[in-house]
Design a protein around this motif. Structure first.
Motif, PDB file in Angstrom:
ATOM      1  N   ASP A 289       0.829  -1.208   0.000  1.00 42.91           N
ATOM      2  CA  ASP A 289       0.000   0.000   0.000  1.00 42.91           C
ATOM      3  C   ASP A 289       0.861   1.254   0.000  1.00 42.91           C
ATOM      4  OD1 ASP A 289      -2.351  -1.471   0.061  1.00 42.91           O
ATOM      5  OD2 ASP A 289      -2.590  -1.328   2.233  1.00 42.91           O
ATOM      6  N   LYS A 290       1.874   1.265   0.852  1.00 44.76           N
ATOM      7  CA  LYS A 290       2.743   2.441   0.968  1.00 44.76           C
ATOM      8  C   LYS A 290       3.464   2.710  -0.344  1.00 44.76           C
ATOM      9  CE  LYS A 290       6.485   4.304   3.840  1.00 44.76           C
ATOM     10  NZ  LYS A 290       7.377   4.033   5.010  1.00 44.76           N
ATOM     11  N   ILE A 291       3.932   1.644  -0.995  1.00 42.67           N
ATOM     12  CA  ILE A 291       4.635   1.806  -2.266  1.00 42.67           C
ATOM     13  C   ILE A 291       3.685   2.328  -3.352  1.00 42.67           C
ATOM     14  CG2 ILE A 291       5.801   0.572  -4.130  1.00 42.67           C
ATOM     15  CD1 ILE A 291       6.781  -1.429  -1.973  1.00 42.67           C
ATOM     16  N   GLN A 292       2.523   1.700  -3.469  1.00 41.92           N
ATOM     17  CA  GLN A 292       1.616   2.007  -4.580  1.00 41.92           C
ATOM     18  C   GLN A 292       0.846   3.308  -4.385  1.00 41.92           C
ATOM     19  OE1 GLN A 292       3.078   0.123  -6.589  1.00 41.92           O
ATOM     20  NE2 GLN A 292       1.417  -1.081  -7.478  1.00 41.92           N
ATOM     21  N   TYR A 293       0.435   3.581  -3.150  1.00 39.01           N
ATOM     22  CA  TYR A 293      -0.371   4.780  -2.894  1.00 39.01           C
ATOM     23  C   TYR A 293       0.456   5.964  -2.386  1.00 39.01           C
ATOM     24  CZ  TYR A 293      -4.546   1.789  -3.276  1.00 39.01           C
ATOM     25  OH  TYR A 293      -5.534   0.960  -3.721  1.00 39.01           O
ATOM     26  N   ARG A 294       1.736   5.669  -2.027  1.00 39.08           N
ATOM     27  CA  ARG A 294       2.599   6.717  -1.481  1.00 39.08           C
ATOM     28  C   ARG A 294       1.966   7.383  -0.259  1.00 39.08           C
ATOM     29  NH1 ARG A 294       2.625   6.351  -6.607  1.00 39.08           N
ATOM     30  NH2 ARG A 294       0.896   7.794  -6.868  1.00 39.08           N
ATOM     31  N   GLN A 295       1.382   6.555   0.591  1.00 38.81           N
ATOM     32  CA  GLN A 295       0.762   7.007   1.833  1.00 38.81           C
ATOM     33  C   GLN A 295       1.280   6.152   2.988  1.00 38.81           C
ATOM     34  OE1 GLN A 295      -3.432   6.418   1.116  1.00 38.81           O
ATOM     35  NE2 GLN A 295      -3.642   8.264  -0.132  1.00 38.81           N
ATOM     36  N   GLU A 296       1.482   6.772   4.127  1.00 35.38           N
ATOM     37  CA  GLU A 296       1.910   5.998   5.290  1.00 35.38           C
ATOM     38  C   GLU A 296       0.823   5.020   5.723  1.00 35.38           C
ATOM     39  OE1 GLU A 296       4.823   5.724   6.848  1.00 35.38           O
ATOM     40  OE2 GLU A 296       5.624   6.987   5.247  1.00 35.38           O
ATOM     41  N   GLN A 297      -0.429   5.433   5.587  1.00 32.93           N
ATOM     42  CA  GLN A 297      -1.552   4.565   5.905  1.00 32.93           C
ATOM     43  C   GLN A 297      -2.605   4.715   4.818  1.00 32.93           C
ATOM     44  OE1 GLN A 297      -2.931   4.915   9.899  1.00 32.93           O
ATOM     45  NE2 GLN A 297      -4.633   3.491   9.634  1.00 32.93           N
ATOM     46  N   ARG A 298      -3.118   3.607   4.340  1.00 32.94           N
ATOM     47  CA  ARG A 298      -4.081   3.632   3.238  1.00 32.94           C
ATOM     48  C   ARG A 298      -5.346   4.395   3.635  1.00 32.94           C
ATOM     49  NH1 ARG A 298      -5.062  -1.899   2.437  1.00 32.94           N
ATOM     50  NH2 ARG A 298      -7.166  -1.885   3.265  1.00 32.94           N
ATOM     51  N   GLU A 299      -5.782   5.299   2.754  1.00 34.41           N
ATOM     52  CA  GLU A 299      -7.004   6.046   3.019  1.00 34.41           C
ATOM     53  C   GLU A 299      -8.220   5.134   3.055  1.00 34.41           C
ATOM     54  OE1 GLU A 299      -7.690  10.014   1.078  1.00 34.41           O
ATOM     55  OE2 GLU A 299      -5.948   9.375  -0.096  1.00 34.41           O
ATOM     56  N   GLU A 300      -9.204   5.555   3.841  1.00 31.08           N
ATOM     57  CA  GLU A 300     -10.461   4.819   3.889  1.00 31.08           C
ATOM     58  C   GLU A 300     -11.068   4.762   2.489  1.00 31.08           C
ATOM     59  OE1 GLU A 300     -14.728   4.921   6.316  1.00 31.08           O
ATOM     60  OE2 GLU A 300     -13.336   6.626   6.425  1.00 31.08           O
ATOM     61  N   ASN A 301     -11.668   3.631   2.169  1.00 33.56           N
ATOM     62  CA  ASN A 301     -12.333   3.346   0.886  1.00 33.56           C
ATOM     63  C   ASN A 301     -11.367   2.930  -0.223  1.00 33.56           C
ATOM     64  OD1 ASN A 301     -14.896   3.869   1.915  1.00 33.56           O
ATOM     65  ND2 ASN A 301     -14.799   6.036   1.364  1.00 33.56           N
ATOM     66  N   LEU A 302     -10.063   3.157  -0.064  1.00 31.98           N
ATOM     67  CA  LEU A 302      -9.130   2.618  -1.054  1.00 31.98           C
ATOM     68  C   LEU A 302      -8.995   1.116  -0.840  1.00 31.98           C
ATOM     69  CD1 LEU A 302      -6.177   5.186  -1.197  1.00 31.98           C
ATOM     70  CD2 LEU A 302      -7.790   4.621  -3.045  1.00 31.98           C
ATOM     71  N   PRO A 303      -9.020   0.341  -1.899  1.00 30.47           N
ATOM     72  CA  PRO A 303      -8.848  -1.107  -1.738  1.00 30.47           C
ATOM     73  C   PRO A 303      -7.401  -1.450  -1.419  1.00 30.47           C
ATOM     74  CG  PRO A 303      -8.885  -0.548  -4.054  1.00 30.47           C
ATOM     75  CD  PRO A 303      -9.168   0.732  -3.312  1.00 30.47           C
ATOM     76  N   ALA A 304      -7.183  -2.619  -0.853  1.00 29.05           N
ATOM     77  CA  ALA A 304      -5.818  -3.117  -0.702  1.00 29.05           C
ATOM     78  C   ALA A 304      -5.152  -3.062  -2.076  1.00 29.05           C
ATOM     79  CB  ALA A 304      -5.832  -4.540  -0.159  1.00 29.05           C
ATOM     80  N   SER A 305      -3.982  -2.469  -2.143  1.00 25.45           N
ATOM     81  CA  SER A 305      -3.363  -2.218  -3.440  1.00 25.45           C
ATOM     82  C   SER A 305      -2.727  -3.482  -4.011  1.00 25.45           C
ATOM     83  CB  SER A 305      -2.323  -1.106  -3.326  1.00 25.45           C
ATOM     84  OG  SER A 305      -1.299  -1.488  -2.433  1.00 25.45           O
ATOM     85  N   SER A 306      -2.610  -3.485  -5.316  1.00 27.69           N
ATOM     86  CA  SER A 306      -2.033  -4.628  -6.011  1.00 27.69           C
ATOM     87  C   SER A 306      -0.903  -4.143  -6.903  1.00 27.69           C
ATOM     88  CB  SER A 306      -3.102  -5.337  -6.842  1.00 27.69           C
ATOM     89  OG  SER A 306      -3.622  -4.465  -7.828  1.00 27.69           O
ATOM     90  N   TYR A 307      -0.290  -5.061  -7.607  1.00 30.19           N
ATOM     91  CA  TYR A 307       0.740  -4.693  -8.570  1.00 30.19           C
ATOM     92  C   TYR A 307       0.750  -5.703  -9.702  1.00 30.19           C
ATOM     93  CZ  TYR A 307       3.509  -8.276  -6.079  1.00 30.19           C
ATOM     94  OH  TYR A 307       3.946  -9.448  -5.513  1.00 30.19           O
ATOM     95  N   LYS A 308       1.311  -5.293 -10.805  1.00 26.70           N
ATOM     96  CA  LYS A 308       1.511  -6.174 -11.953  1.00 26.70           C
ATOM     97  C   LYS A 308       2.890  -5.864 -12.506  1.00 26.70           C
ATOM     98  CE  LYS A 308      -0.554  -7.612 -16.344  1.00 26.70           C
ATOM     99  NZ  LYS A 308      -0.607  -9.030 -15.987  1.00 26.70           N
ATOM    100  N   LEU A 309       3.769  -6.836 -12.482  1.00 27.63           N
ATOM    101  CA  LEU A 309       5.154  -6.629 -12.879  1.00 27.63           C
ATOM    102  C   LEU A 309       5.562  -7.628 -13.954  1.00 27.63           C
ATOM    103  CD1 LEU A 309       6.569  -6.196  -9.263  1.00 27.63           C
ATOM    104  CD2 LEU A 309       6.367  -4.383 -10.981  1.00 27.63           C
ATOM    105  N   VAL A 310       6.382  -7.171 -14.880  1.00 25.10           N
ATOM    106  CA  VAL A 310       6.850  -8.054 -15.941  1.00 25.10           C
ATOM    107  C   VAL A 310       8.224  -7.587 -16.402  1.00 25.10           C
ATOM    108  CG1 VAL A 310       5.694  -6.690 -17.731  1.00 25.10           C
ATOM    109  CG2 VAL A 310       6.246  -9.084 -18.183  1.00 25.10           C
ATOM    110  N   THR A 311       9.061  -8.540 -16.764  1.00 20.65           N
ATOM    111  CA  THR A 311      10.368  -8.227 -17.321  1.00 20.65           C
ATOM    112  C   THR A 311      10.775  -9.371 -18.239  1.00 20.65           C
ATOM    113  OG1 THR A 311      12.625  -7.548 -16.757  1.00 20.65           O
ATOM    114  CG2 THR A 311      11.676  -9.305 -15.428  1.00 20.65           C
ATOM    115  N   GLN A 312      11.858  -9.187 -18.955  1.00 25.00           N
ATOM    116  CA  GLN A 312      12.427 -10.227 -19.811  1.00 25.00           C
ATOM    117  C   GLN A 312      13.810 -10.584 -19.293  1.00 25.00           C
ATOM    118  OE1 GLN A 312       9.586 -11.388 -22.049  1.00 25.00           O
ATOM    119  NE2 GLN A 312      11.476 -11.749 -23.162  1.00 25.00           N
TER     120      GLN A 312
END
Length: 524
Positions: A289-312
């Motif tokens: 959450d902190k990485i994706q939302y750049r918040q110390e604590q996730r704001e109310e109503n924001l969903p648990a954050s996810s990620y999608k990563l890919v490389t070669q």
């Protein structure tokens, strides 16, 4: 006058505030206050590129006008008690949606499912979680609803051209899924909600004259050169019987290895196909959450954050897969003597952990050491890794693991972070347990990810082995237009197990498409 479509944005705090929604509509400037009546949200997504906001597509009706209620798709179901019969092997999303489509079209589905219904299936899951006991016929992969029932219920798919995805979503909502799945950009149901939805779908199939036989397993078939004559089924009591029908839909899922062997014994054509294999990586959700939302604590109503990563890495894709924010890592073995892990989330996604499969593409040329197994080369490669993981453990379902930083540096961890994985973890040399081509690419891949997602590469994360059931390593060929097997005109390969889907929604759409193809053939 009709409705007006607008794109607006709302702060997380205002998401459920109707007045804030109205103000956002008026700020667009294209409508006067007197022109704004009912506001309906058509689409919703989170935009976290700056300060997180919700982006909404809304339709606005003039005052005094009301939306016309939509006709439920389930209202099209008809009694098929005396209709021609179609046998479906497998009660996962492909099989269940095929059955509902057949009922709408006027054909009677008979579903054969080796596992148990969702309620009885819970006991099998408890046995593997708490005691390490694997029931080969009832587990996280086999049973009513298939593997999707206990793997979060993610409904996002890129395969929208494959079929009527809105119909599939509406049918899920009509059977008890929360209506939000109709508007969310990345909808999910949750593993606590899905069993009830699946049970309701079962009841619809039964109410309209279909048949579902739990604890019944395909063990043999009779064929001529052109078609299947009959299936031999065994029930829970070990009694065998012969089953005939107008057509046979094989929707067995990606882990029914005995079905592949059965088809091979009868010289029914199959093909090896690429798949992916790797690990499941688990982080603290608060960190993601902190990485994706750049918040110390996730704001109310924001969903648990996810990620999608890919490389070669070395000409192979390395990518995150089946990401479960606020989720759990679960044991997904389908036979004793192997360790397989998967991820799931409950509807609220409120676990303190985030996990994702992190896998490497496996191409056919990577399977040369298993070439003697022919079409089963990929399957045997999967099995060898799963058995290696089990042998590195203590005879239970405790999974081999390492801290992410140790994994990348080829070290055994002296301790492991807390985990959601109930059977527990055992610190292991993951760098030697995984095949060298898989490990070396994962090793570089997670370092690449750390450059794309600052903070991802941390000793707080567990790397857990092994994520091996990403998709089937085998495809059962079929005609692109008729969906029939090229050699047997009444065999219809379907869903993930046949190599034509990659998740709940794509499997559901494939089931619908196959059912329509069966109807065209049976009623001609």
């Amino acid at each position: 006058m009709g409705s007006t479509i607008l794109e607006i944005k709302l702060s997380p705090a205002d998401l459920h505030n109707e007045e804030a929604l109205r103000r956002a509509v008026l700020r667009q400037g294209s409508l006067a206050p007197a022109d704004v009546g009912e506001i309906h949200v058509e689409r919703r997504s989170v935009d976290a590129r700056g300060r997180p906001v919700f982006r909404l597509r809304v339709s606005i009706l003039p005052p005094g006008e009301e939306r016309s209620p939509e006709t439920p798709y389930s209202s099209l179901f008809r009694d098929v008690s005396d209709a021609p019969e179609v046998v479906i092997i497998g009660c996962g999303p492909a099989g269940m949606f095929a059955a509902l489509e057949l009922i709408e079209l006027g054909l009677r589905p008979i579903i054969i499912e080796r596992g148990k219904d969702v309620q009885a299936r819970r006991r099998s899951l408890r046995a593997i979680q708490q005691f390490g006991e694997v029931d080969p016929n009832s587990n996280y992969c086999f049973g009513e609803g298939g593997a999707g029932t206990y793997s979060d219920g993610k409904l996002y798919t890129r395969s929208l051209k494959r079929g009527n995805y809105l119909k599939a979503l509406h049918l899920l909502a009509e059977h008890g899924a929360q209506p939000d799945i109709l508007i969310d950009a990345h909808p999910h149901i949750g593993s606590n909600k899905l069993p009830k939805v699946v049970a309701n779908m079962r009841q619809s199939i039964l109410d309209y004259g279909g048949d579902i036989r739990f604890g019944h397993r395909l063990i043999e078939l009779e064929r001529t050169k052109e078609d299947i004559q009959a299936l031999i089924i065994t029930n829970e009591a070990g009694e065998d019987y012969r089953l005939t029908a107008s057509a046979y839909i094989f929707a067995t899922g990606h882990s029914a290895r005995d079905v592949y062997r059965l088809l091979h014994r009868h010289d029914i054509r199959m093909e090896a196909k690429p798949f992916a294999l790797g690990v499941r990586i688990e982080h603290p959700q608060a960190l993601i959450d902190k990485i994706q939302y750049r918040q110390e604590q996730r704001e109310e109503n924001l969903p648990a954050s996810s990620y999608k990563l890919v490389t070669q890495v070395k000409d192979r894709g390395v990518f995150s897969f089946c990401m479960c924010p606020g989720g759990l890592v679960v044991p997904a073995s389908t036979a004793p003597g192997e360790i397989v892990v998967n991820g799931m989330s409950l509807s609220r996604r409120d676990s303190p952990y985030a996990n994702s499969g992190t896998v490497v593409a496996v191409e056919l040329e990577d399977l040369k050491p298993f070439a003697k197994h022919g079409v089963f080369a990929g399957l045997e490669f999967q099995r060898s890794v799963e058995q290696t993981m089990f042998q590195a453990s203590d005879g239970s379902q405790r999974a081999p693991a390492a801290r992410l930083t140790d994994f990348a540096n080829g070290r055994v961890s002296s301790s492991l972070p807390e985990t959601s994985y109930i059977p527990g973890l055992i610190s292991s040399p993951m760098h030697t347990l995984l095949p060298s081509g898989i490990y070396s690419r994962l090793q570089q891949g997670v370092k690449d990810f750390s450059r794309k997602m600052k903070g991802y590469f941390t000793e707080e994360a567990n790397v857990i082995g092994t994520e091996s059931r990403t998709s089937s390593p085998i495809r059962i060929p079929r005609n692109r237009e008729t969906y029939q097997h090229p050699d047997l005109n009444n065999l219809y390969p379907c869903g993930e197990g046949a190599g034509y889907a990659g998740g709940i929604l794509s499997a559901a759409m494939d089931g619908q498409n196959v059912a329509q193809a069966v109807f065209k053939c049976v009623v001609r």
